[in-house]
Design an enzyme around this catalytic site. Sequence first.
Site, mmCIF file in Angstrom:
data_model
loop_
_atom_site.group_PDB
_atom_site.id
_atom_site.type_symbol
_atom_site.label_atom_id
_atom_site.label_comp_id
_atom_site.label_asym_id
_atom_site.label_seq_id
_atom_site.Cartn_x
_atom_site.Cartn_y
_atom_site.Cartn_z
ATOM 1 N N PRO A 85 11.221 5.530 1.374
ATOM 2 C CA PRO A 85 11.819 6.821 1.702
ATOM 3 C C PRO A 85 11.067 7.476 2.855
ATOM 4 C CG PRO A 85 11.561 6.586 -0.672
ATOM 5 C CD PRO A 85 10.816 5.442 -0.044
ATOM 6 N N TYR A 120 -8.259 11.698 -4.841
ATOM 7 C CA TYR A 120 -7.611 12.919 -5.316
ATOM 8 C C TYR A 120 -7.899 13.189 -6.788
ATOM 9 C CZ TYR A 120 -4.716 12.443 -1.077
ATOM 10 O OH TYR A 120 -4.277 12.309 0.214
#
Length: 342
Positions: A85, A120
């Site tokens: 995407p 993260y």
Amino acid sequence: MKKIVSLALLLSLVFSVTACGQTVQTKTDAAGNMETSKAAERAQESEEAAPTESAATDTEEETTVKAEFDFETKTVMLGSGYEMPINGLGTYSLHGDECINAVKSALNSGVRLIDTASAYGNEEELGQAIREAIDEGIIQREDIFVITKIYPGSEMENPDLSIQACLDRLNIGYVDMMLLHHPDDNDVKAYKAMEQFVADGKIRSIGLSNWYVEELTEFLPQVDTVPALVQNEIHPYYQENDVIPFIRDLGIVVQGWYPLGGRGHTAELLGDPVISEIAKAHDVSSAQVILRWNLQKGVVVIPGSSNPDHIRENTELYHFSLTEEEMEQINNLDRGEKHDWY
């Protein structure tokens, strides 16, 4: 850091990357079965159908064609043979329930690209959100594209353990894309380890984050697989107009992090008079203008947010387009102003 290499060196690099692009890669389907990637199948078919030297040259040239965005399917075909995407969700700074809720909200809004990283500290939450969404019938595993990264230092020094740890924390079967987070003394070693995980069917595509012209020129001749993606900081105040064409000319897709300016800078960027005026003309938000500007430049966007309304708005980028004049107006905002250290 971004000096342009000489023409001779560039031609040499493109040749070496083209040669690397012939590597056959494999992937696994949802059930874990091995199958040849689309890129490998195309390469094999071309080889069988084109025994002449001229045809072989044509095949080599094809591997370095720029990957173009399909605005109807909202995807781009990677050099690895997988579709990705062109807009998604960045999850930096999202943790705990906030991360889980943001990811599920994004998936409910049609987002199919999710970006995370070992650094993260939220791979477990992200994986939980994806598994819950699958159980609730929101998505199937093959519908989504998940990116994660391993960090310099101890992670790249011990890449096999680090890569497997990412897979274990995510716990979603396979990873669609794994990146090296920054250049490092052990980056070639770590990249080769990722290549082996691709061969084993545990990772589908591999790439780099925070690599520029000089770093790519040095790095690419040392590896066998052309990166499918390079992910760098890109926004109207830091546009990388010399770097993006260099990367795309190698057949590598470019992805921009901090597309809306990043921590402490988003308000200024969204309030920029030029961008605000363009947004008003199209009856869209400043964020949508910036994200659309990126897409029209051939840059995949992964804006971060935990706000469901903002997440949904950041997907609504395909009902309008910017004129050449508007693109140029935003191009003129470039300050060379980096908002993070790498």
